[in-house]
Design an enzyme around this catalytic site. Structure first.
Site, PDB file in Angstrom:
ATOM      1  N   GLU A   1      10.302   0.830  10.275  1.00 19.98           N
ATOM      2  CA  GLU A   1      11.277   1.900  10.040  1.00 19.98           C
ATOM      3  C   GLU A   1      10.529   3.199  10.318  1.00 19.98           C
ATOM      4  OE1 GLU A   1      13.077   4.672   9.066  1.00 19.98           O
ATOM      5  OE2 GLU A   1      12.920   4.220   6.930  1.00 19.98           O
TER       6      GLU A   1
ATOM      7  N   LYS B   1       0.852  -1.191   0.000  1.00 19.11           N
ATOM      8  CA  LYS B   1       0.000   0.000   0.000  1.00 19.11           C
ATOM      9  C   LYS B   1       0.887   1.239   0.000  1.00 19.11           C
ATOM     10  CE  LYS B   1      -1.930   2.482   3.144  1.00 19.11           C
ATOM     11  NZ  LYS B   1      -1.782   3.798   2.473  1.00 19.11           N
TER      12      LYS B   1
ATOM     13  N   CYS C   1      13.378  10.558   7.398  1.00 17.78           N
ATOM     14  CA  CYS C   1      13.503  10.041   8.764  1.00 17.78           C
ATOM     15  C   CYS C   1      14.948  10.153   9.249  1.00 17.78           C
ATOM     16  CB  CYS C   1      13.034   8.598   8.812  1.00 17.78           C
ATOM     17  SG  CYS C   1      13.666   7.620   7.445  1.00 17.78           S
TER      18      CYS C   1
ATOM     19  N   GLU D   1      10.093  15.033  16.175  1.00 20.69           N
ATOM     20  CA  GLU D   1      10.389  15.053  14.743  1.00 20.69           C
ATOM     21  C   GLU D   1       9.499  16.090  14.061  1.00 20.69           C
ATOM     22  OE1 GLU D   1       9.373  11.489  12.520  1.00 20.69           O
ATOM     23  OE2 GLU D   1      11.299  11.619  11.490  1.00 20.69           O
TER      24      GLU D   1
HETATM   25  P1  NAD Z   1       1.800   7.761   8.746  1.00 20.99           P
HETATM   26  O1  NAD Z   1       2.614   6.858   9.557  1.00 20.99           O
HETATM   27  O2  NAD Z   1       0.411   8.031   9.173  1.00 20.99           O
HETATM   28  O3  NAD Z   1       1.699   7.239   7.216  1.00 20.99           O
HETATM   29  C1  NAD Z   1       2.650   6.414   6.595  1.00 20.99           C
HETATM   30  C2  NAD Z   1       1.933   5.272   5.888  1.00 20.99           C
HETATM   31  O4  NAD Z   1       1.188   4.516   6.842  1.00 20.99           O
HETATM   32  C3  NAD Z   1       0.909   5.722   4.835  1.00 20.99           C
HETATM   33  O5  NAD Z   1       0.923   4.804   3.755  1.00 20.99           O
HETATM   34  C4  NAD Z   1      -0.413   5.617   5.576  1.00 20.99           C
HETATM   35  O6  NAD Z   1      -1.505   5.421   4.718  1.00 20.99           O
HETATM   36  C5  NAD Z   1      -0.168   4.376   6.414  1.00 20.99           C
HETATM   37  N1  NAD Z   1      -1.015   4.256   7.595  1.00 20.99           N
HETATM   38  C6  NAD Z   1      -1.594   5.236   8.335  1.00 20.99           C
HETATM   39  N2  NAD Z   1      -2.315   4.694   9.353  1.00 20.99           N
HETATM   40  C7  NAD Z   1      -2.193   3.347   9.245  1.00 20.99           C
HETATM   41  C8  NAD Z   1      -2.700   2.244  10.007  1.00 20.99           C
HETATM   42  N3  NAD Z   1      -3.482   2.420  11.069  1.00 20.99           N
HETATM   43  N4  NAD Z   1      -2.351   1.004   9.632  1.00 20.99           N
HETATM   44  C9  NAD Z   1      -1.543   0.783   8.576  1.00 20.99           C
HETATM   45  N5  NAD Z   1      -1.055   1.801   7.803  1.00 20.99           N
HETATM   46  C10 NAD Z   1      -1.369   3.059   8.144  1.00 20.99           C
HETATM   47  O7  NAD Z   1       2.579   9.081   8.587  1.00 20.99           O
HETATM   48  P2  NAD Z   1       1.953  10.501   8.260  1.00 20.99           P
HETATM   49  O8  NAD Z   1       0.830  10.844   9.195  1.00 20.99           O
HETATM   50  O9  NAD Z   1       1.652  10.535   6.840  1.00 20.99           O
HETATM   51  O10 NAD Z   1       3.164  11.414   8.653  1.00 20.99           O
HETATM   52  C11 NAD Z   1       3.283  11.895   9.983  1.00 20.99           C
HETATM   53  C12 NAD Z   1       4.657  11.752  10.483  1.00 20.99           C
HETATM   54  O11 NAD Z   1       5.184  10.442  10.192  1.00 20.99           O
HETATM   55  C13 NAD Z   1       5.680  12.646   9.833  1.00 20.99           C
HETATM   56  O12 NAD Z   1       5.627  13.933  10.285  1.00 20.99           O
HETATM   57  C14 NAD Z   1       6.931  11.907  10.244  1.00 20.99           C
HETATM   58  O13 NAD Z   1       7.241  12.182  11.563  1.00 20.99           O
HETATM   59  C15 NAD Z   1       6.566  10.480  10.111  1.00 20.99           C
HETATM   60  N6  NAD Z   1       6.995   9.878   8.848  1.00 20.99           N
HETATM   61  C16 NAD Z   1       8.152   9.184   8.865  1.00 20.99           C
HETATM   62  C17 NAD Z   1       8.597   8.623   7.698  1.00 20.99           C
HETATM   63  C18 NAD Z   1       9.871   7.862   7.637  1.00 20.99           C
HETATM   64  O14 NAD Z   1      10.478   7.783   6.591  1.00 20.99           O
HETATM   65  N7  NAD Z   1      10.305   7.247   8.710  1.00 20.99           N
HETATM   66  C19 NAD Z   1       7.878   8.756   6.534  1.00 20.99           C
HETATM   67  C20 NAD Z   1       6.669   9.464   6.567  1.00 20.99           C
HETATM   68  C21 NAD Z   1       6.234   9.999   7.749  1.00 20.99           C
END
Ligand code: NAD
Length: 503
Positions: free
Chosen positions: A263, A188, A297, A397
């Site tokens: 990660e 996804k 990250c 972060e």
């Molecule tokens: P998030 O963790 O909500 O989203 C990342 C992925 O997880 C997306 O594909 C999203 O659809 C999916 N997701 C969301 N809720 C889920 C659930 N309950 N079960 C399974 N998958 C789910 O991140 P975000 O809200 O888009 O970003 C917020 C913060 O996340 C950022 O500010 C940052 O701190 C962090 N982030 C970190 C990375 C990284 O590379 N480590 C990448 C993106 C975001």
């Protein structure tokens, strides 16, 4: 609905933008018919409405992957590898198209998409294509009369949830080792940036990846992502994203005791000592803080400076930050594009207020894009001098072009600051003192340490963190271990040894 022709043409794309789910080798609409718009972060216009997977679509994808698994996992490893190598070549051949699509959907400056995202994506598929037939078991010296060997077996169907900050590159980081090891995939992408992974799906079919081996289901995290994490037909879930979502995934995975790989976030300390090559450190710190608008990250989002060189460093660093060219990601002169959404832009800007409330000083930036850029998700490169390492902006972060500056007076203090957050993903140091460099490499609570460089990654080198940055490693042999389970096989090779209790 396809993307309006002018959107693709304006972005210089030569082929139609894929906007459906990819299940069992076919591009299909969601069972519900629902779609979600993916926006151009430059001006918040709709690029295209993308099919939005629900539970029924995830079920279809898992069933297709289960059907494909026996043949894919038993295919000679060299043949699986050859298909991944073909895919890497196709990525090279479609490099410009992929770069433009990635920049359009994510806001990455096109020069970064061309020089970093696309070549690294090809390199990762190429590395694991070459790895497929080189990852092997052991023969273990056990008791006399017995042969003991291990087999590395694929896990089955693996679920992968990818974030929006490097969607193309992370698709390869997740898929390449999983496929090389013989697993089938239900992936996804983030709902904000699904386009480049759907283009990869098209190239995968062309490369000869059999139907059902890879399934891509764009959709909401709380619906499709959560269901992948819960799904009893999925053996493992690999996730990149926020720590909060990582926790939810661990809980959701408990039903069938899935293997979990996480990660998550980071708050990288980038330490500059008094003996460092200042110019190299300034340039390295700018890349560490501002590449991809700081949405990484492993960003060096805490700049930890020795007090003797802090002023000289900051004079050069702030000047460099001010000189960064912000603008339309598709303009080859642009050095910094927009953040991914307006909501995220506002979240990053809120941290400027938090910093000021904590007694911090904004040295530059702290504002949204002006003029033509006001409609987009732009934030100026922001440098904030922070009062204490305990402050929120030194602990949380921000995930934007926002760097928190702290100072120290000796090595112990520098280490204490570096290790003061709950994260432990990446960290760097700039020094010419060999002993100090290796001491810090050992003592830093961090999955990766960069010495006189920052944010180096390579498909051969393990990538991952500790603490609230998650567990498991991507890349290298470590990634192959993450996507396999070990079976130990015992053979009685001595006819004299009775297969029962000695009497
Ligand atoms: P998030 O963790 O909500 O989203 C990342 C992925 O997880 C997306 O594909 C999203 O659809 C999916 N997701 C969301 N809720 C889920 C659930 N309950 N079960 C399974 N998958 C789910 O991140 P975000 O809200 O888009 O970003 C917020 C913060 O996340 C950022 O500010 C940052 O701190 C962090 N982030 C970190 C990375 C990284 O590379 N480590 C990448 C993106 C975001």
């Amino acid at each position: 609905m396809n993307a309006p022709a002018n959107v693709a043409a304006d972005a210089g794309l030569q082929t139609p933008i894929r906007h459906q789910l990819f299940i069992d080798g076919q591009f299909v609409d969601a069972e519900s018919g629902e779609t979600l718009a993916t926006l151009n972060p430059h001006d918040n216009s709709t690029i295209v409405n993308v099919a939005m997977a629900g539970k029924a679509d995830v079920d279809k994808a898992v069933a297709a992957a289960q059907r494909a698994f026996p043949a894919w996992s038993r295919m000679p490893a060299m043949e699986r590898g050859r298909i991944l190598l073909r895919l890497a070549d196709l990525i090279d051949r479609n490099a410009e198209e992929l770069a433009r699509l990635e920049s359009l959907d994510t806001g990455h400056p096109i020069r970064d998409s061309r020089l970093i995202d696309v070549p690294r994506t090809a390199a990762t598929f190429r590395y694991f294509g070459g790895m497929a037939d080189k990852f092997q078991g052991d023969q273990i010296p056990v008791d006399a009369g017995f042969l003991n060997y291990t087999m590395n077996e694929p896990l089955g169907v693996v679920g992968q949830v990818v974030p929006w900050n490097f969607p193309l590159m992370f698709t390869s980081w997740k898929m390449a080792p999983a496929l090389a090891a013989g697993n089938c995939v239900v992936m996804k992408p983030a709902e904000l940036t699904p386009l480049s992974s759907l283009k990869i799906a098209e190239l995968m079919a062309e490369a000869g990846i059999p139907d059902g081996v890879v399934n891509i289901v764009p959709g909401l995290g709380a619906v499709a992502g959560q269901y992948i994490a819960e799904h009893p037909g999925i053996a493992k879930i690999a996730f990149t994203g926020s720590t909060a979502t990582g926790r939810r995934i661990v809980q959701a995975s408990a039903g069938n005791l899935k293997k979990v790989q996480l990660e998550l976030g980071g708050k990288g300390a980038n330490i500059v000592f008094e003996d460092a090559n200042l110019l190299a450190a300034v340039n390295g710190a700018a890349f560490a803080s501002f590449h991809n608008q700081g949405q990484a990250c492993i960003a060096g989002s805490r700049l930890v400076l020795h007090e003797k060189i802090a002023d000289a460093f900051l004079e050069k660093f702030v000047a460099l930050a001010r000189s960064i060219r912000i603008g339309n990601p598709l303009d080859p002169n642009t050095e910094m594009g927009p953040l991914t959404t307006l909501m995220h832009r506002d979240r990053v800007l809120d941290f400027v207020d938090v910093a000021c409330g904590e007694g911090g000083h904004v040295l530059t930036g702290g504002k949204p894009g002006a003029g033509d850029l006001a409609r987009g998700c732009y934030v100026e490169p922001t440098v904030v001098r922070v009062a204490s390492w305990k402050d929120r902006v030194a602990q949380e972060e921000v995930f934007g072009p926002f760097v928190s500056v702290l100072t120290f007076s000796n090595d112990d203090e520098a280490l204490q600051i570096a290790n003061s957050t709950e994260y432990g993903l990446g960290g760097g140091l700039w020094t010419n003192n060999l002993q100090r460099a290796h001491w810090f490499a050992r003592e830093m609570k961090s999955g990766m340490v960069w010495i006189n460089c920052y944010k180096r990654v390579n498909p051969a080198s393990p990538f991952g963190g500790t603490g609230m940055s998650g567990y498991g490693r991507e890349m290298g042999f470590e990634a192959m271990r993450e996507y396999t389970q070990v079976k130990s096989v015992w053979v009685n090779v001595d006819a004299q040894i009775a297969p029962h209790y000695p009497r």
